[in-house]
Design a protein around this motif. Structure first.
Motif, short mmCIF file in Angstrom:
data_model
loop_
_atom_site.label_atom_id
_atom_site.label_comp_id
_atom_site.label_asym_id
_atom_site.label_seq_id
_atom_site.Cartn_x
_atom_site.Cartn_y
_atom_site.Cartn_z
N LYS A 16 9.83 -5.13 -7.45
CA LYS A 16 8.64 -4.29 -7.37
C LYS A 16 8.47 -3.58 -8.71
N THR A 17 7.40 -3.90 -9.41
CA THR A 17 7.16 -3.30 -10.72
C THR A 17 6.67 -1.86 -10.58
N PRO A 18 6.87 -1.02 -11.60
CA PRO A 18 6.41 0.38 -11.54
C PRO A 18 4.90 0.47 -11.28
N GLY A 19 4.54 1.31 -10.31
CA GLY A 19 3.13 1.52 -9.99
C GLY A 19 2.50 0.45 -9.12
N TYR A 20 3.32 -0.49 -8.65
CA TYR A 20 2.77 -1.60 -7.86
C TYR A 20 2.44 -1.15 -6.43
N HIS A 21 1.25 -1.51 -5.96
CA HIS A 21 0.83 -1.26 -4.59
C HIS A 21 0.19 -2.53 -4.03
N VAL A 22 0.38 -2.74 -2.75
CA VAL A 22 -0.27 -3.88 -2.09
C VAL A 22 -1.66 -3.44 -1.66
N ILE A 23 -2.68 -3.89 -2.38
CA ILE A 23 -4.07 -3.47 -2.12
C ILE A 23 -4.95 -4.71 -2.04
N LYS A 24 -5.60 -4.88 -0.91
CA LYS A 24 -6.50 -6.02 -0.69
C LYS A 24 -7.88 -5.72 -1.29
N THR A 25 -8.46 -6.73 -1.94
CA THR A 25 -9.81 -6.57 -2.49
C THR A 25 -10.84 -7.44 -1.77
#
Length: 249
Positions: A16-25
């Motif tokens: 998990k990279t820094p600042g990574y979020h699972v966000i659907k577009t």
């Protein structure tokens, strides 16, 4: 890619990279805001989970599939195509993420490459953005720009209405005070002790009314034409105050 890794199955990406979020577009399986982007492409290293080679990048930065779009994969493909032409070809290649202060998500990627025969050469900057999205680079959170604009408009509306309420409540206090002064003059009620309770009641009443209005605003119970109504009320109170002033003086 190193020969020893060329025919091995690609390992699953787990870092998990820094600042990574699972966000659907969107609704498709590939419609994600963020990728865990390789600085040096996987096809050149064969390393999928090397933390030093991964950053949080938007889909638009990493692999933009739109026609004529320029993303990291565009330039990586140019290098790969050149290297495949001959075993004698080589490329000096540098990729640098650009951060601002202590932000976790880079603002963009600086990519430079030059081949040994100078037929391939580029020096580009790819922005880490996504059309239609507002990214918080400090922590990686994001929201659609339409929602951001709506929230800003609501905030501005609340601010404007609160200012109108302060003006309207202040004028309303003067209107009531002048009203009582007119009553005192008409019925010859002596000023002094009798006036003070009325003045205190007036101000307390206006404070209560103002408090209720502000509470409703903070509770998002604003009507679309609330500002217009307040302006009309304020103008009427001003007219009443002027007439009362003329009566007194």
């Amino acid at each position: 890619m190193p020969p020893s890794q060329k025919y091995q199955a690609r390992e699953r990406l787990t870092i998990k990279t820094p600042g990574y979020h699972v966000i659907k577009t969107g609704t498709n399986n590939t419609d994600w805001l963020y990728n865990r982007s390789h600085l040096i492409g996987y096809q050149f290293t064969g390393l999928n989970n090397e933390a030093k080679n991964l950053i949080t990048g938007t889909r638009q930065l990493n692999a933009d599939s739109r026609v004529n779009a320029k993303s990291m994969v565009t330039y990586e493909t140019e290098i790969a195509d050149y290297l495949h032409q001959s075993k004698d070809n080589y490329v000096r290649y540098q990729v640098t993420p650009v951060y601002k202060n202590v932000e976790l998500v880079p603002r963009g990627i600086h990519m430079m490459a030059q081949s040994n025969d100078n037929t391939l050469k580029f020096n580009v900057y790819v922005f880490n953005v996504e059309d239609g999205w507002k990214i918080n680079y400090l922590n990686g959170s994001a929201e659609r720009e339409k929602i951001v604009m709506q929230n800003k408009k609501k905030s501005d509306d609340r601010k404007n209405i609160k200012q109108l309420i302060i003006i309207q409540s202040t004028i309303g206090s003067f209107v009531l005070m002048l009203l009582y002064a007119c009553l005192f003059k008409k019925f010859n009620i002596p000023n002094g002790i009798l006036v003070m309770p009325f003045v205190l009641i007036i101000h307390l009443g206006m404070d209560v009314i103002y408090g209720i209005k502000v509470w409703r605003i903070q509770d998002k119970l604003i009507k679309p034409n609330a500002s217009r109504q307040l302006i009309v009320i304020t103008l009427l109170e001003l007219l009443i105050m002027v007439e009362q002033y003329r009566y007194l003086f």
